[in-house]
Structures are given as structure tokens and as C-alpha cells.
Scaffold this motif. Structure first.
Motif, PDB file in Angstrom:
ATOM      1  N   PRO A  58      38.958 -41.619 -10.101  1.00  0.00           N
ATOM      2  CA  PRO A  58      39.395 -41.728 -11.498  1.00  0.00           C
ATOM      3  C   PRO A  58      38.874 -43.003 -12.146  1.00  0.00           C
ATOM      4  CG  PRO A  58      41.163 -42.400 -10.040  1.00  0.00           C
ATOM      5  CD  PRO A  58      40.049 -41.911  -9.156  1.00  0.00           C
ATOM      6  N   TYR A  59      38.034 -43.743 -11.416  1.00  0.00           N
ATOM      7  CA  TYR A  59      37.484 -44.995 -11.948  1.00  0.00           C
ATOM      8  C   TYR A  59      35.966 -44.897 -12.045  1.00  0.00           C
ATOM      9  CZ  TYR A  59      42.183 -46.393 -10.751  1.00  0.00           C
ATOM     10  OH  TYR A  59      43.551 -46.446 -10.675  1.00  0.00           O
ATOM     11  N   ASP A  63      34.920 -43.873 -17.648  1.00  0.00           N
ATOM     12  CA  ASP A  63      36.329 -44.200 -17.901  1.00  0.00           C
ATOM     13  C   ASP A  63      36.484 -45.666 -18.291  1.00  0.00           C
ATOM     14  OD1 ASP A  63      37.233 -41.589 -17.186  1.00  0.00           O
ATOM     15  OD2 ASP A  63      37.013 -42.131 -15.079  1.00  0.00           O
ATOM     16  N   LYS A 122      45.235 -40.750 -16.385  1.00  0.00           N
ATOM     17  CA  LYS A 122      44.641 -40.118 -15.196  1.00  0.00           C
ATOM     18  C   LYS A 122      44.099 -41.172 -14.231  1.00  0.00           C
ATOM     19  CE  LYS A 122      39.843 -39.506 -16.733  1.00  0.00           C
ATOM     20  NZ  LYS A 122      38.732 -38.564 -16.893  1.00  0.00           N
ATOM     21  N   SER A 123      43.849 -42.368 -14.753  1.00  0.00           N
ATOM     22  CA  SER A 123      43.401 -43.489 -13.930  1.00  0.00           C
ATOM     23  C   SER A 123      44.541 -44.494 -13.870  1.00  0.00           C
ATOM     24  CB  SER A 123      42.157 -44.146 -14.534  1.00  0.00           C
ATOM     25  OG  SER A 123      41.139 -43.193 -14.767  1.00  0.00           O
TER      26      SER A 123
END
Length: 306
Positions: A58-59, A63, A122-123
Motif C-alpha cells: 500500500p506504499y 500513493d 488504504k495505506s
């Protein structure tokens, strides 16, 4: 004699038919087995694809970039105006402090809305950072409103001291520092997905020796500096990477050795206390110190591309 030949021929025919049946049966059995294996192979591949998709970090860089433009930049724009206003106060270079702080209050409220325009949950680290920056801006809004009222009765110097001691301002600073810490931790996690030799998280020991500091990747160093600023409650106009670059220059130049300084904390204390760090220090030393360093494509790392 003729009868024996007929019997032999008959046995041969039966055997041939039997072999033919076995061959055909084996053929279709092979097809069935092959089909089942193929289906199992693709089912396994499909499961692997799904698992890989679910485990995507998620990174990712996109993002970090989205966060920069939609959350970090609005906060940074407010912070720059806040520091400029405080600088005017210290120099007695404002004709109407009340109006100045009212404008800051409105700006904080506006930037808080801007920072809320995207969902970064989400992150986890970016989500935490977003919440921190939004809370910080809302508290800065309150702090500025209080300062606008105090400005009617206090001198510039008294007003600046009053603002910096006020609990709302201190809380706003703490949320901003916590948000900064989370953002730089997210950058570290991103770098660990690109270079497997970089850990996804790094917690500094109580005493971090400079000889160990020199071996770390810059994303790890920046995260540690964000930790250092958080611990010291130092809300600064410069970025963590600016302080990172000053530490590296201080160590590589031999100054740390001459002063018999062996730990990161000792160097950071010296640089902060002597006000030896400026916004832009990283950019000035980047070509010398970090030409091949792994960094996300964020504007404050690559201002030349803006």
C-alpha cells in the motif's frame, strides 16, 4: 491343421481387439489426467495471482505522490505562512497582528478541507499522517483565533511568546510532527519494496553511533531524523532531509571526529541549537551526497523537475 489355424487366428483377433480397447482407454484416461492437471495448474496460478494482488504494497510511489499533492502540500503551504507570520512578529514587522492571525485562521480552515479531499486510509501510515495533518490544521485554526484576540492587548514579543506557550498551538505542533513522522515512515516502507536490503521499518537504538548511521539508506536516515524532531518537539521550517544532509556533511567533513562526537543525537542537538539547518540544505548537497540515492519522486526531493 486348418482348425488349429482358425483357433489361432481367433485368439489373435481377440487379443488385438483387447489391446485396442486398452490403448483407447489409456488414451482417454491420459486426456482426463492431463486436463485435470492443467486445470489444477491454472487454478493454482489464479490463486497466486490473487494472492499477489492482495499483497501489493500500500506504499507505492503513486500513493506517496498523491499524498504529497493532496495532503502534505496544503499543510506545508499553511506552515510556510505561519512561520512567516511568526518571523514578522519577532522582527516587529507587522502593522496589524490581529488581522494577520485572522487570515491565518481562515487559511488553516481552508487547507484542512483541502487535506480531507482524498481518502488515504488504504495505506495505514499515510492514513495516520493525513489524520494528523488535518487535526493539526484545525488546531492551528483555533490557535490563530486565540492569537488574534491576544494581539489586541499584547506587544509583538509578548504575543509571540504567548502563542508558543499556548496549549492549542503546542497540540497543533505535536500532531504535525506525528504526521511528518508517519509520512517519512511510509517512504521507508516504499523503499524497502524497491530495495530488499532496506528494512521496512527501523527503530533507532537508545544510542545510535555515527559509524552505524553512515551505513544507512537515506530513507532510513530521514525517518530517524523525523523521529528525532518528534522527540524534541521541534516544528521546523526545514524538512527532515535538510537536517539529514547537514548531519552527513558534519560527519563526512570530519568535524564530528574533531569535536569527539560519536552519536547521532549529539550532532542533531548541536545543529538544532546553533540553528545551523536551513530549508534547502538537502537540495544544495544532493548532487554531492545523494546522486545515486533511492528516493521517491517527490517534489521536495527533486525540485529541479517542478
Amino acid at each position: 491343421m486348418e482348425k488349429r489355424l482358425t483357433t489361432t487366428a481367433m485368439l489373435f483377433s481377440v487379443g488385438f481387439v483387447f489391446m485396442l480397447i486398452c490403448t483407447v482407454g489409456a488414451f482417454f484416461y491420459g486426456i482426463q489426467i492431463g486436463t485435470e492437471k492443467t486445470e489444477a495448474k491454472y487454478e493454482k496460478k489464479d490463486e497466486s495471482t490473487k494472492m499477489a494482488a492482495a499483497s501489493v504494497s500500500p506504499y507505492q510511489q503513486q500513493d506517496l505522490v498523491s499524498f504529497y499533492h493532496t495532503v502534505f502540500l496544503p499543510y506545508r503551504e499553511f506552515q510556510n505562512e505561519w512561520f512567516a507570520a511568526m518571523n514578522k512578529l519577532s522582527q516587529g514587522n507587522t502593522s496589524d497582528a490581529t488581522s494577520m492571525f485572522k487570515d491565518l485562521a481562515n487559511l488553516a480552515a481552508s487547507k484542512a478541507k483541502d487535506a480531507s479531499s482524498i481518502d488515504m486510509q488504504k495505506s495505514p501510515l499515510l492514513g495516520k499522517s493525513q489524520v494528523g495533518y488535518i487535526r493539526s490544521l484545525k488546531l492551528f485554526n483555533e490557535a490563530a483565533d486565540k492569537a488574534a484576540t491576544s494581539a489586541k492587548t499584547l506587544s509583538f514579543n509578548e504575543l509571540k511568546k504567548n502563542v508558543e506557550k499556548e496549549k492549542t498551538y503546542q497540540s497543533a505542533s505535536q500532531f504535525a510532527l506525528s504526521a511528518q513522522q508517519a509520512y517519512y515512515s511510509a517512504m521507508l516502507k516504499w523503499s524497502s519494496t524497491v530495495d530488499l536490503d532496506i528494512p521496512e521499518d527501523y527503530k533507532s537504538p537508545a544510542i545510535l553511533e555515527l559509524k552505524h548511521w553512515k551505513t544507512l539508506a537515506i530513507t532510513t536516515k530521514n525517518k530517524l531524523i523525523a523521529d528525532q524532531l518528534m522527540t524534541r518537539k521541534q516544528l521546523t521550517s526545514y524538512y527532515p532531509q535538510d537536517l539529514t544532509s547537514r548531519v552527513d556533511e558534519f560527519v563526512l567533513s570530519g568535524q564530528a571526529a574533531k569535536m569527539k562526537m560519536h552519536t547521532l543525537s549529539a550532532v542533531v542537538d548541536l545543529l538544532i541549537n546553533t540553528e545551523a539547518v536551513r530549508n534547502g540544505d538537502f537540495t544544495e548537497s544532493k548532487s554531492r551526497l545523494y546522486q545515486k540515492a533511492l528516493l521517491p519522486q517527490l517534489p521536495f526531493f527533486y525540485p529541479e523537475t517542478n
